[in-house]
Scaffold this active site. Structure first.
Site, PDB file in Angstrom:
ATOM      1  N   TYR A   1      -0.950  -0.482  10.478  1.00 58.13           N
ATOM      2  CA  TYR A   1      -1.028  -0.833   8.989  1.00 58.13           C
ATOM      3  C   TYR A   1       0.119  -0.444   8.275  1.00 58.13           C
ATOM      4  CZ  TYR A   1      -3.480  -0.831   4.468  1.00 58.13           C
ATOM      5  OH  TYR A   1      -4.040  -1.248   3.195  1.00 58.13           O
TER       6      TYR A   1
ATOM      7  N   SER B   1       0.782  -1.267  -0.025  1.00 55.32           N
ATOM      8  CA  SER B   1      -0.145   0.004   0.123  1.00 55.32           C
ATOM      9  C   SER B   1       0.956   1.234  -0.137  1.00 55.32           C
ATOM     10  CB  SER B   1      -0.700   0.197   1.348  1.00 55.32           C
ATOM     11  OG  SER B   1      -1.460   1.246   1.441  1.00 55.32           O
TER      12      SER B   1
END
Length: 278
Positions: A157, A144
């Protein structure tokens, strides 16, 4: 340009929805056979049905990528059904965010790292030796832009995805000249169900959904772009302009970027307290 994604014998984790499902369908369109792995076997079977309706060939396998033995069983099943594995898409992941470091529960850290990072580690650990022995094939790891943007209140994350980027870079160096290609996908917002994850604060998830509706790419576009880039031998795939801009800004001016990210964090919604802190 190599066409290694054409007629590939592929394994896709997290194939029950979102980007994983899009990868499975796009690979089937390219004439491939796909093992659709997901923690939820029901959604994996739904993806298989969609693949078959599109004229492709697929099977569903229940797999928790955070568990090494599950990934080893996946490898055995895939090898038996496919005959060989050409491409592994380590896509399974969960969202996490909404609280700063020190307030986010350690259990959230452990779950996010277990799926997002250890899931990819397990996939590479189990499948890379097989690909290296074949002298051909590919690995696509789904990370990501969070892996390099370091947005506030998303530490677990961010760290998990940064680890995936670093692992992919290391693999690319180790596999140079072996015939095995490595690609790491780093998107920003994609219109999937990840914002409904159990580790995302509801207020933060609501904001993310709004942004994704306006600026997010469809998972089908992301999957198609990534597979085309993999065919071209590209290591990094940043499908959106904002991802590319942030990537360059952070490398050109890391200190100003960190200050900017901190200021942006002050505009984030104040989340409801996590259950453990009520």
């Amino acid at each position: 340009m190599s066409r290694r994604t054409a007629r590939a014998h592929a394994v896709v984790t997290g194939a029950g929805s979102g980007i994983g499902r899009a990868f499975a369908l796009e690979l089937a369109k390219r004439g491939g056979q796909v093992v659709c792995a997901d923690l939820d076997e029901t959604t994996a079977k739904e993806t298989v049905l969609l693949v078959e309706q599109a004229g492709g060939d697929a099977i569903a396998v229940a797999c928790d990528v955070a568990v090494e033995d599950d990934v080893r069983r996946l490898s055995v099943t895939a090898g038996s059904w496919l005959g060989r594995v050409d491409l592994v898409v380590n896509n399974a992941g969960i969202g996490a965010g909404g609280l700063p470091v020190g307030e986010a529960p350690l259990g959230d850290w452990q779950r996010a790292l277990g799926v997002n990072l250890w899931g990819v580690i397990h996939g590479c650990h189990v499948f890379v030796p097989l690909l290296r022995e074949q002298g051909r094939g590919g690995i696509i790891n789904v990370a990501s832009a969070a892996g390099f943007t370091a947005a506030p209140r998303m530490a677990a994350y961010n760290v998990s995805k940064a680890g995936v980027v670093s692992l992919s870079e290391t693999l690319a160096a180790e596999l140079a000249g072996t015939g095995v290609a490595v690609t790491v996908l780093c998107p920003t917002f994609v219109r999937t169900n990840i914002f409904g994850g159990e580790l995302i604060d509801p207020a933060a998830a609501q904001v993310a959904r709004r942004i994704a509706r306006v600026t997010g790419f469809s998972p089908e576009r992301v999957a198609r772009t990534t597979l085309d880039a993999h065919d071209r031998g590209r290591l990094y795939v940043l499908p959106q302009l904002d991802a590319k801009a942030l990537w360059r800004l952070k490398r050109l001016a890391p200190a100003p970027y960190a200050r900017m990210a901190g200021l942006m964090g002050h505009f984030a919604p104040d989340p409801e307290p996590h259950e453990e802190h009520r």
